[in-house]
Design an enzyme around this catalytic site. Structure first.
Site, short mmCIF file in Angstrom:
data_model
loop_
_atom_site.label_atom_id
_atom_site.label_comp_id
_atom_site.label_asym_id
_atom_site.label_seq_id
_atom_site.Cartn_x
_atom_site.Cartn_y
_atom_site.Cartn_z
N CYS A 7 3.52 0.38 1.75
CA CYS A 7 2.27 -0.15 1.20
C CYS A 7 1.19 0.91 1.31
CB CYS A 7 1.88 -1.41 1.98
SG CYS A 7 0.36 -2.18 1.39
N LEU A 8 0.41 1.09 0.25
CA LEU A 8 -0.66 2.08 0.29
C LEU A 8 -1.71 1.74 1.35
CD1 LEU A 8 -1.12 2.65 -3.55
CD2 LEU A 8 -0.02 4.19 -1.90
N GLY A 48 2.47 -0.17 -7.18
CA GLY A 48 1.73 -1.42 -7.33
C GLY A 48 0.43 -1.34 -6.55
N HIS A 63 -0.79 -9.76 -1.29
CA HIS A 63 -2.10 -9.15 -0.99
C HIS A 63 -3.25 -10.09 -1.37
CE1 HIS A 63 -1.23 -5.11 0.42
NE2 HIS A 63 -0.39 -4.89 -0.58
N GLN A 95 -6.89 -4.30 -2.16
CA GLN A 95 -6.61 -2.97 -1.59
C GLN A 95 -7.66 -1.94 -1.98
OE1 GLN A 95 -2.23 -2.99 -2.96
NE2 GLN A 95 -2.20 -1.80 -1.07
N HIS A 135 5.36 -8.74 -3.17
CA HIS A 135 4.56 -7.89 -2.28
C HIS A 135 3.10 -7.86 -2.76
CE1 HIS A 135 3.92 -4.03 0.13
NE2 HIS A 135 2.86 -4.09 -0.64
N GLU A 136 2.91 -7.60 -4.07
CA GLU A 136 1.55 -7.46 -4.59
C GLU A 136 0.79 -8.77 -4.54
OE1 GLU A 136 0.37 -4.64 -4.78
OE2 GLU A 136 2.28 -3.56 -4.80
NI NI Z 1 0.92 -3.25 -0.52
#
Ligand code: NI
Length: 181
Positions: free
Chosen positions: A99-100, A47, A145, A52, A141-142
């Protein structure tokens, strides 16, 4: 198509509330979506949210691998524009997240077990879905952000927050594999 640079925790773009997209069919939004998908796959994430990649707009891309759903079907790659989440239960469960934007780390995060979410699609249509389990977790989660929230901010017990390779070494059994979103 282009690979975009991923912002890491501490960058202000991850801490602010992202702006709504006025026109989901705008070619510039489609370009952003395509670049986000390419960037997500390149980084081996499941995701990615626009903040991000340093774009403060309410856009999310994600998919759920077949192994993460009970029916083994997974959820196909999905684009959410201006998504809204409604919890369908007060029940929450703990699950491991990565998480990236928090590379190399993981932690156990409480999430609602069942949600309904709605969003605009890039073709201008509206999507409404119900989700549970891992699917519900990824969407929460997404979408966090988009409101400047990273998963460590949702954790109630920071003792499970650590480097994912160390956590995997420490865990004897169970689902220790982490996906990044
Ligand atoms: Ni994330």
């Amino acid at each position: 198509m282009a690979l975009l640079k991923i912002a890491r925790m501490g960058h202000p773009v991850l801490a602010r509330r992202a702006d709504p997209v006025e026109d989901p069919t705008d070619p510039l939004i489609h370009l952003l979506v395509n670049d986000m998908i390419e960037t997500m796959h390149d980084a081996s994430g499941i995701g990615l949210a626009a903040p991000q990649v340093h774009v403060p707009k309410r856009v999310v891309v994600f998919y759920v691998p077949p192994s993460r759903t009970d029916d083994n079907d997974g959820v196909a790659l999905t684009v959410l524009i201006n998504p809204v989440i409604e919890a369908l239960t007060e029940d929450m469960s703990l699950g491991v997240e990565g998480c990236l934007s928090v590379p190399g780390m993981a932690g156990r995060v409480p999430r609602y077990t069942k949600i309904r979410y709605s969003a605009m699609l890039p073709n201008g249509e509206q999507l409404i879905r119900e989700a549970d389990g891992y699917h519900a977790r990824v969407v929460q989660h997404e979408c966090d952000h988009l409101d400047g929230i990273l998963y460590p901010m949702r954790m109630e017990d920071l003792s499970s927050f650590g480097y994912s390779d160390e956590l995997q070494k420490a865990e004897q059994e169970g689902e220790t594999e982490t996906d990044d979103g």
